[in-house]
Design an enzyme around this catalytic site. Structure first.
Site, PDB file in Angstrom:
ATOM      1  N   HIS A 123       0.694  -1.126  -0.159  1.00  0.00           N
ATOM      2  CA  HIS A 123      -0.151   0.103  -0.056  1.00  0.00           C
ATOM      3  C   HIS A 123       0.918   1.089   0.049  1.00  0.00           C
ATOM      4  O   HIS A 123       0.477   2.504  -0.442  1.00  0.00           O
ATOM      5  CB  HIS A 123      -0.869   0.131   1.082  1.00  0.00           C
ATOM      6  CG  HIS A 123      -1.986  -0.979   0.877  1.00  0.00           C
ATOM      7  ND1 HIS A 123      -2.238  -2.385   1.064  1.00  0.00           N
ATOM      8  CD2 HIS A 123      -3.314  -0.638  -0.047  1.00  0.00           C
ATOM      9  CE1 HIS A 123      -3.365  -2.876   0.595  1.00  0.00           C
ATOM     10  NE2 HIS A 123      -4.030  -1.777   0.001  1.00  0.00           N
ATOM     11  N   HIS A 180       5.959 -13.667   6.449  1.00  0.00           N
ATOM     12  CA  HIS A 180       6.321 -12.593   7.330  1.00  0.00           C
ATOM     13  C   HIS A 180       5.304 -11.922   8.349  1.00  0.00           C
ATOM     14  O   HIS A 180       5.776 -12.052   9.526  1.00  0.00           O
ATOM     15  CB  HIS A 180       6.658 -11.260   6.605  1.00  0.00           C
ATOM     16  CG  HIS A 180       7.453 -10.234   7.077  1.00  0.00           C
ATOM     17  ND1 HIS A 180       6.865  -9.432   8.018  1.00  0.00           N
ATOM     18  CD2 HIS A 180       8.996 -10.205   7.180  1.00  0.00           C
ATOM     19  CE1 HIS A 180       7.697  -8.559   8.408  1.00  0.00           C
ATOM     20  NE2 HIS A 180       9.198  -9.135   8.167  1.00  0.00           N
ATOM     21  N   GLU A 210       5.711 -11.995  12.259  1.00  0.00           N
ATOM     22  CA  GLU A 210       5.430 -10.753  12.958  1.00  0.00           C
ATOM     23  C   GLU A 210       3.674 -10.731  12.903  1.00  0.00           C
ATOM     24  O   GLU A 210       3.153  -9.562  13.226  1.00  0.00           O
ATOM     25  CB  GLU A 210       5.886  -9.485  12.228  1.00  0.00           C
ATOM     26  CG  GLU A 210       7.275  -9.615  12.633  1.00  0.00           C
ATOM     27  CD  GLU A 210       7.915  -8.416  11.541  1.00  0.00           C
ATOM     28  OE1 GLU A 210       7.077  -7.281  11.217  1.00  0.00           O
ATOM     29  OE2 GLU A 210       9.213  -8.379  11.543  1.00  0.00           O
ATOM     30  N   HIS A 242      15.302 -13.583   8.061  1.00  0.00           N
ATOM     31  CA  HIS A 242      13.969 -14.183   8.595  1.00  0.00           C
ATOM     32  C   HIS A 242      14.021 -15.669   8.618  1.00  0.00           C
ATOM     33  O   HIS A 242      13.996 -16.296   9.494  1.00  0.00           O
ATOM     34  CB  HIS A 242      12.714 -13.825   8.176  1.00  0.00           C
ATOM     35  CG  HIS A 242      12.293 -12.212   8.630  1.00  0.00           C
ATOM     36  ND1 HIS A 242      12.048 -12.027   9.871  1.00  0.00           N
ATOM     37  CD2 HIS A 242      11.931 -11.099   7.971  1.00  0.00           C
ATOM     38  CE1 HIS A 242      11.701 -10.676  10.183  1.00  0.00           C
ATOM     39  NE2 HIS A 242      11.863 -10.083   8.800  1.00  0.00           N
TER      40      HIS A 242
HETATM   41 CO    CO Z   1      11.002  -8.385   8.413  1.00  0.00          CO
END
Ligand code: CO
Length: 295
Positions: A123, A180, A210, A242
């Protein structure tokens, strides 16, 4: 990754970029510029050399699909760009990349998001594209969907996941994908994908670093099904920080450590989704929409 993006900074860069090339913008007052179509591929970015395989694969596939269209790249992460610059690798932000493309005389630009879901970063990119549209920088500028957008994408992603599972995995063994995750409402895509994956194979799970679902819930589900072994795979375009640390790292709070402690043998697969052609094909197909509007 630092998900919080500094808008003020980006927008300032964008305004400076516009101010630096007044001739290009002034050209709009005269005759219509000749048609020049370009593609801008936009990723969060990664400073890990292992991520390069993913981006090179996407680059190759896009150029194969559209050999006559110039392709440019931009990374949205300021931190990653700064890190890479120290290594002598220079990547533009989407704002700078678009200002440069305007300066080079591109009239029609397809901006392709290489994100997994239409979350916060996607976005942000929409707003940047919108700003260029508003200012009349190009005759047409259109943003392509991320990996998971339509129901057809979801079905194709389910197939891509199934194809990417190692052949020696047994049905009683789990496959745990690590997305993620985000505070953005689009986080719901992860659980939606898990639902559709489980219609095909009940032992495929999707968690996030997350967002929701978190690893603790995935662990509970695995234990409930009496799973003894799990393949861990990133649901991210690159196997970067990650995947290496949060998924397969030696720290106590990595997914591998948490699941191993619960008695589940883990097999981490350090490959980003963009290393698999069936995932890349979904991103590449999303360029069709924007490009078809340029005819
Ligand atoms: Co990250």
């Amino acid at each position: 990754m630092q998900m919080k993006k500094n808008y003020l900074f980006s927008f300032t860069v964008f305004l400076i970029a516009i101010c630096l090339c007044p001739a290009a913008w002034a050209a709009d007052h005269g005759a219509k510029a000749p048609k020049k179509v370009g593609i801008l591929l936009v990723a969060f970015g990664s400073s890990q050399p292992s991520a390069r395989v993913s981006f090179e694969n996407i680059d190759k596939k896009v150029k194969t699909a559209y050999p006559e269209i110039p392709v440019r790249w931009a990374y949205t992460s300021h931190i990653i760009r700064k890190k890479l610059a120290k290594q002598g690798i220079f990547l533009d932000s989407p704002e700078v990349a678009l200002a440069k493309m305007r300066d080079e005389g591109f009239s029609h630009v397809a901006v392709q998001s290489l994100h997994t879901i239409g979350g916060a970063e996607y976005h942000d990119l929409r707003r940047t594209v919108g700003a260029f549209k508003m200012l009349g920088g190009f005759q047409r500028i259109i943003l392509g969907y991320p990996l998971l957008a339509t129901q057809e994408d979801m079905q194709r992603a389910v197939q891509a996941v199934i194809e990417s599972i190692p052949k020696d995995r047994q049905p009683a063994e789990a496959v745990v994908l690590m997305g993620h995750g985000t505070h953005h409402p689009a986080n719901a895509f992860y659980a939606a994908l898990m639902f559709q994956l489980q219609l095909n194979d009940p032992n495929i799970f999707v968690g996030t670093v997350e967002g929701y679902p978190q690893v603790d819930l995935i662990k509970e589900l695995l234990l409930k099904r009496k799973i003894k072994k799990a393949y861990l795979m990133p649901l991210m375009s690159v196997a970067g920080d990650h995947a290496k640390n949060d998924m397969a790292g030696p720290e106590e709070d990595s997914w591998q450590s948490i699941l191993t402690k619960a008695g589940i043998t883990c097999v981490p697969i350090l490959k980003g989704t963009a290393e698999y052609d069936s995932f890349v094909a979904i991103w590449v197909s999303h360029l069709q929409g924007p490009l078809s509007h340029f005819n």
